[in-house]
Design an enzyme around this catalytic site. Structure first.
Site, PDB file in Angstrom:
ATOM      1  N   HIS A  21       0.865  -1.256   0.109  1.00 29.23           N
ATOM      2  CA  HIS A  21      -0.070   0.235  -0.124  1.00 29.23           C
ATOM      3  C   HIS A  21       0.946   1.118   0.154  1.00 29.23           C
ATOM      4  O   HIS A  21       0.359   2.273   0.541  1.00 29.23           O
ATOM      5  CB  HIS A  21      -0.956  -0.079   1.035  1.00 29.23           C
ATOM      6  CG  HIS A  21      -2.010  -0.856   0.997  1.00 29.23           C
ATOM      7  ND1 HIS A  21      -3.187  -1.203   1.935  1.00 29.23           N
ATOM      8  CD2 HIS A  21      -2.189  -1.823   0.085  1.00 29.23           C
ATOM      9  CE1 HIS A  21      -3.774  -2.122   1.616  1.00 29.23           C
ATOM     10  NE2 HIS A  21      -3.510  -2.747   0.453  1.00 29.23           N
ATOM     11  N   TYR A  40      -3.329   4.230  -2.993  1.00 28.99           N
ATOM     12  CA  TYR A  40      -3.242   4.406  -1.431  1.00 28.99           C
ATOM     13  C   TYR A  40      -2.175   5.630  -1.130  1.00 28.99           C
ATOM     14  O   TYR A  40      -2.120   6.403  -0.121  1.00 28.99           O
ATOM     15  CB  TYR A  40      -2.678   3.552  -0.732  1.00 28.99           C
ATOM     16  CG  TYR A  40      -3.502   2.067  -0.572  1.00 28.99           C
ATOM     17  CD1 TYR A  40      -4.306   2.152   0.651  1.00 28.99           C
ATOM     18  CD2 TYR A  40      -3.544   1.140  -1.511  1.00 28.99           C
ATOM     19  CE1 TYR A  40      -5.191   1.114   0.679  1.00 28.99           C
ATOM     20  CE2 TYR A  40      -4.452   0.318  -1.446  1.00 28.99           C
ATOM     21  CZ  TYR A  40      -5.402   0.285  -0.224  1.00 28.99           C
ATOM     22  OH  TYR A  40      -6.365  -0.851  -0.152  1.00 28.99           O
TER      23      TYR A  40
END
Length: 421
Positions: A194, A244
Site C-alpha cells: 500500500h 493509497y
C-alpha cells in the site's frame, strides 16, 4: 492437494472459489477447507462455494469447520484472510483518527496501526498451529496490513508470502488499455504494501520494452481518474502511484472528504448483509455482481497464481508479492518486507533486481519502513509508549500532540483486543 482458507466465512470467499474453479488446471485442488469462528456465515458461504464448484465442473471436496486445527491438518497451503473485530472494528479505525485531523483508513496511519495491533498476535498463533500440523505448509497472507503481518510471520520463521491485489489490478487495467493479454504485462513495481509505484510497464517480461511513457501520454486522463489524482500530478511524477498514495499526496483533502461521508466500513457492512442474504439462496451458483463492489478485484487470480507457484504447479514465474528485502532496496534493512516483482517457486519468493529508486519515493519508503519496525514492536510487546512512538514515526501523523491523542483513542477503542491494555 489440500488448501485451507482461514476467514473462510468472509463475503470475499466466493471470489476466491470462483478462481479456484475456473483455474483448476493451474491449481488442482482436491480438498478445500473453509474455517471461520462464525458458523452461520460459514454455512452460507460454504453452500454457495459447493454450488459454484458443481456448476463449473470442479470435483474437489469443500468442507467447512470452526476447528482451526482440524482445518489445517495436512494442508499444503493456508490462506489467511481474517479481520479481527470484524467491520465494527474497521469502522472505528476509519472514524476516530478523523477526530484528530488525521486520515481514517484501515491499513495505513493510525487506523492501520490499530489493525496491526489486533491482528499480529492472532496471526502468529494461527501460524504456530499450522507449523505444528504441517511444517512444510506455505502460508499466504492476504490479511491487512499485509506488510507488517508478513514481516511478523517471517521474523517468526514461518514459510510465508504476503499478497495484495493492487499490482494485479494495475496489470489488468494496463493490459486493457494496451489491448494485450495480461500475461504480456510485467510491472516494475517498487515499494511497500500500500505504498508502491509502477516505475515501468514492460511488454513480454522483465527485459521487455517499457511502454509506461506511452501509457501516460495516451491514457493519462484515465489513469489519473482511477487514482483520484490530478493529471498534472501524475505527469510530473512520471510513474503510476498506488491509489493509497493519495493519503500522503492529498492528506488534508482526503480528511475533509472522509468527514463528509459514511465510512467505507459502514458501506461494506451494508453490502455484506445483502451478499449473505444472496448466498443463502439455494438457486445461486455463481458469484453475484454485487461482490465486485466489495473490493479485492482479481484476488482469486493472484492467489491461485501464487499458490500454484509455491506448490510447484503451473503458476507464473514472476509475481508481485510481499517478501524479505534481502538487499533488494539497499537503503532498507535486509529483514524489511517489501512489495515487488519476484521469482516465485517451491523455494519461496526471490525479489528481482530493482533499478535505483528516486529519492522522492525512497525517502517515503524508508520512513514508513521505520514506522513498520515500531508498529511490529508494539504489536509483539504492547505498551502505550510503543504505540505512541509508532504513531509519531508515521508520516500521516508525525506530530506529538496528534500522536498523544491518537494513542489514547486507539487504546480506548481496542482494549478488548489488546492483552496488555
Amino acid at each position: 492437494m489440500k488448501l485451507a482458507v482461514v476467514g473462510g466465512g468472509s463475503t470475499y470467499t466466493p471470489e476466491l472459489i470462483d478462481g479456484f474453479a475456473r483455474l483448476r488446471d493451474t491449481l488442482p485442488i482436491t480438498e478445500l477447507v473453509l474455517v471461520d469462528p462464525a458458523a452461520d456465515r460459514l454455512d452460507l458461504v460454504g453452500g454457495l462455494a459447493r454450488r459454484i464448484f458443481a456448476k463449473l465442473g470442479h470435483d474437489g471436496r469443500i468442507t467447512t469447520t470452526t476447528d482451526l486445527d482440524a482445518a489445517v491438518e495436512g494442508a499444503d497451503a493456508v490462506l489467511l484472510q481474517l479481520r479481527v473485530g470484524g467491520q465494527a472494528a474497521r469502522n472505528q479505525d476509519e472514524t476516530w483518527p478523523l477526530e484528530c485531523g488525521c486520515v481514517g483508513q484501515e491499513t495505513t496511519g493510525a487506523g492501520g496501526l490499530a489493525k496491526a495491533l489486533r491482528t499480529v498476535p492472532v496471526v502468529l498463533d494461527i501460524a504456530e498451529r499450522v507449523r505444528r500440523a504441517n511444517p512444510d505448509a506455505w502460508i499466504i497472507d492476504f490479511t491487512n496490513p499485509v506488510g507488517i503481518v508478513t514481516r511478523a510471520l517471517l521474523r517468526a520463521g514461518h514459510k510465508a508470502v504476503g499478497l495484495c491485489n493492487v499490482a494485479i489490478g494495475f496489470q489488468r487495467k494496463f493490459a486493457k488499455l494496451l489491448d494485450v493479454a495480461p500475461s504480456e504485462v510485467h510491472l516494475d513495481h517498487v515499494g511497500l504494501n500500500h505504498l508502491t509505484w509502477e516505475t515501468g510497464v514492460r511488454l513480454g517480461g522483465p527485459d521487455g520494452e517499457d511502454v509506461l511513457p506511452r501509457l501516460l501520454a495516451e491514457h493519462g486522463d484515465t489513469i489519473a481518474a482511477d487514482l483520484h489524482l490530478p493529471r498534472p500530478v501524475v505527469d510530473r511524477l512520471g510513474v503510476v502511484p498506488s491509489y493509497y498514495l493519495r493519503y500522503y499526496y492529498a492528506h488534508d483533502e482526503v480528511v475533509e472528504e472522509l468527514r463528509t461521508k459514511p465510512s467505507r466500513a459502514a458501506e461494506v457492512a451494508a453490502m455484506e448483509k445483502e451478499l449473505l442474504e444472496m448466498y443463502g439462496d439455494p438457486a445461486l451458483d455463481e458469484k453475484p455482481a454485487l461482490l465486485g463492489k466489495r473490493g479485492g478485484a482479481f484476488y482469486s487470480e493472484a492467489a491461485v497464481d501464487l499458490a500454484a507457484s509455491l506448490l510447484g504447479g503451473a503458476g507464473s514465474a514472476y509475481q508481485v508479492v510481499n517478501t524479505l528485502n534481502a538487499g533488494t532496496l539497499p537503503f532498507l534493512p535486509d529483514d524489511a518486507v517489501i512489495e515487488t516483482q519476484a521469482a516465485v517457486g517451491p523455494g519461496g519468493a526471490v525479489p528481482l533486481p530493482v533499478a535505483p529508486v528516486d529519492p522522492l519515493y525512497a525517502g517515503l519508503i524508508a520512513n514508513v519502513t521505520a514506522y513498520e519496525d515500531l508498529a511490529l514492536d508494539a504489536a509483539l510487546r504492547g505498551g502505550r509508549e510503543r504505540v505512541f512512538k509508532a504513531l509519531l514515526a508515521h508520516p500521516l501523523v508525525g506530530q506529538y500532540a496528534y500522536a498523544e491523542q491518537l494513542t489514547d483513542r486507539l487504546i480506548a477503542h481496542n482494549r478488548e483486543h489488546l492483552a496488555w491494555a
